[in-house]
Design an enzyme around this catalytic site. Structure first.
Site, PDB file in Angstrom:
ATOM      1  N   ALA A 209      11.989   1.237  -2.752  1.00 15.57           N
ATOM      2  CA  ALA A 209      10.878   0.494  -3.369  1.00 15.57           C
ATOM      3  C   ALA A 209       9.584   1.272  -3.205  1.00 15.57           C
ATOM      4  O   ALA A 209       9.595   2.417  -2.754  1.00 15.57           O
ATOM      5  CB  ALA A 209      10.758  -0.874  -2.719  1.00 15.57           C
ATOM      6  N   ASN A 210       8.481   0.692  -3.591  1.00 16.24           N
ATOM      7  CA  ASN A 210       7.173   1.315  -3.354  1.00 16.24           C
ATOM      8  C   ASN A 210       6.163   0.239  -2.983  1.00 16.24           C
ATOM      9  O   ASN A 210       6.496  -0.949  -2.928  1.00 16.24           O
ATOM     10  CB  ASN A 210       6.737   2.124  -4.579  1.00 16.24           C
ATOM     11  CG  ASN A 210       6.605   1.252  -5.808  1.00 16.24           C
ATOM     12  OD1 ASN A 210       5.797   0.326  -5.842  1.00 16.24           O
ATOM     13  ND2 ASN A 210       7.429   1.512  -6.819  1.00 16.24           N
ATOM     14  N   ARG A 211       4.930   0.643  -2.736  1.00 22.73           N
ATOM     15  CA  ARG A 211       3.948  -0.274  -2.152  1.00 22.73           C
ATOM     16  C   ARG A 211       3.174  -1.120  -3.169  1.00 22.73           C
ATOM     17  O   ARG A 211       2.212  -1.777  -2.808  1.00 22.73           O
ATOM     18  CB  ARG A 211       2.934   0.515  -1.324  1.00 22.73           C
ATOM     19  CG  ARG A 211       3.526   1.140  -0.105  1.00 22.73           C
ATOM     20  CD  ARG A 211       2.432   1.797   0.733  1.00 22.73           C
ATOM     21  NE  ARG A 211       3.011   2.642   1.768  1.00 22.73           N
ATOM     22  CZ  ARG A 211       3.538   2.174   2.884  1.00 22.73           C
ATOM     23  NH1 ARG A 211       3.553   0.881   3.127  1.00 22.73           N
ATOM     24  NH2 ARG A 211       4.062   3.005   3.766  1.00 22.73           N
ATOM     25  N   ALA A 275       4.604  -0.146 -11.209  1.00 20.41           N
ATOM     26  CA  ALA A 275       4.893   1.109 -10.500  1.00 20.41           C
ATOM     27  C   ALA A 275       6.414   1.253 -10.504  1.00 20.41           C
ATOM     28  O   ALA A 275       7.101   0.850  -9.565  1.00 20.41           O
ATOM     29  CB  ALA A 275       4.340   1.043  -9.085  1.00 20.41           C
TER      30      ALA A 275
END
Ligand code: C5P
Length: 403
Positions: A209-211, A275
């Protein structure tokens, strides 16, 4: 479905035209509205609460002092939980009570307690309609902001002819549609927004995942809805509540996001805020990988589809305006310029997401708008203000493009 999701409170007062109100309920529901009814004592001489309840699919309300009624949904909630109140038929007596601010039964009390828009469809004998008192009340109601549909000329129940017949159900429906039609610079436009991160599965419990928090994309979806657009928000996993007045599709992975975006097309404006993970695990395990047994030496990755580029390069059915985001940690403008060309978007909103900027997960953002006509830098703004300004800008762009 011109009235999809709209909630209408229909007040039926006592006149022979009350029988047409049953058809009105059906017509409103056919167009996607939900209808709740209040019947005055007079209305119940012509139609029954059971008939109104059967056709509306909801209990019909009749009594201000009924303990059960008040416990179920009190008169104050009735006055509040709708998009519009329609009074059809509106008798001379109910109009007089409304104009005078009376509150001596459920219908008049709700009409006095509400701040919702009100539409009345008067119905009465021609001489009652033409009477100075009724015309005075009508003028007062109009001055108070009440909207009026009809009455029509025609034969009356008493073998008389003249104005006083209630408008036909479809005429009332048209008035309701025009009152509830979205207003604003993006009215009638479909805006598609992606937001949040994506989760790329490693196995059924683990993912990459990402932030991204989704805050900027959600704010854009909200601002577009406030500007009157019909908004589809395709959101990856976030901790945010679903925005009101927006159709939301929840997805997990990039491929699911692309499928949801393609399904939601066509759109007038596409805003790709998400994102999206650039890569996914080449072959995610279908069973949970065991700590000791399945420890992977490496996780081979493959590239995800680029959703923005796919939509921006569509030969047919491309949105009139495609907006991409560029989250960069260095050389923000250079990278954004390159992205504008490569992705085929009309605008890139670039921001610095280096750890020290606090943008990822934060509430504010400094953005640069990059298009073929140049670069514009906005000051540090709340994400909701970035959203509002961006939507304002897109409203102007689409208007000038299509004029
Ligand atoms: O290439 P990069 O990920 O920096 O591009 C960012 C822009 O492209 C964003 O608007 C993002 O939503 C979009 N994007 C996408 N699908 C991808 C990767 C990025 O729509 N797979």
């Amino acid at each position: 479905m011109t009235l999809s999701g709209k909630r209408i409170l229909l007040v039926i007062s006592g006149g022979i035209a009350a029988y047409k109100s049953l058809d009105l309920i059906r017509r409103l529901r056919e167009r996607g509205a939900s209808v709740r009814c209040i019947l005055t004592a007079g209305a119940q001489e012509f139609i029954t609460p059971l008939a109104a309840a059967s056709i509306s699919g909801q209990r019909a309300h009749t009594n201000l002092f009924d303990r059960e009624d008040e416990a179920d949904i009190g008169h104050i909630r009735l006055a509040r939980d709708a998009d519009l109140i329609v009074v059809a038929p509106a008798t001379a007596n109910l109009m007089a009570k409304m104009a005078g601010g009376h509150a001596d039964d459920l219908a008049s009390t709700v009409l006095l307690a509400t701040t919702l828009p009100i539409l009345i469809a008067p119905a009465m004998n021609v001489r009652m309609w033409q009477h100075a008192a009724t015309q005075r009340n009508l003028a007062t109601l109009k001055a108070d902001g009440v909207r009026v549909v009809g009455p029509n000329d025609g034969a009356m129940a008493e073998a008389e002819f003249g104005p006083g017949r209630m408008s036909e159900p479809l005429e009332i429906v048209a008035a309701v549609e025009s009152l509830l039609a979205p207003k604003g610079p993006l009215a009638g436009r479909h805006v598609l927004v992606t937001a949040g991160p994506t989760h790329e599965p490693i196995d059924p419990v683990r993912y990459i995942a990402n932030r991204s928090s989704g805050k900027q994309g959600y704010a854009i979806a909200r601002a577009a809805a406030e500007a009157g657009a019909n908004v589809t928000l395709v959101a990856g996993p976030t901790a945010l509540p679903d925005p009101v007045g927006v159709s939301i599709v929840h997805v997990e992975s990039a491929r699911e996001m692309l499928a949801a975006v393609e399904k939601a097309m066509p759109a007038d404006i596409g805003i790709f805020t998400a994102a999206v993970a650039d890569w996914r695990v080449a072959s995610a395990a279908t069973e949970k990988m065991k700590k000791m047994r399945d420890v992977p030496a490496a996780l081979p990755l493959v590239e995800n589809p680029d959703i923005l580029a796919t939509i921006a390069h569509l030969k047919a059915g491309r949105p009139a305006i495609v907006v991409g985001f560029a989250a960069e940690t260095e050389k923000v403008i250079d990278h954004a310029r390159e992205k504008l060309a490569r992705k085929g978007s009309d605008l890139i909103v670039a921001n610095d997401v280096s750890a020290e900027s606090g943008v990822m997960g934060g509430d504010s953002n400094t953005v640069h708008l990059i298009s073929t006509s140049g670069i514009e830098t906005w000051p540090l703004l709340d994400k909701s203000e970035v959203a509002r300004r961006l939507i304002e800008r897109l409203g102007a762009m689409i208007a000038s493009k299509q004029s």
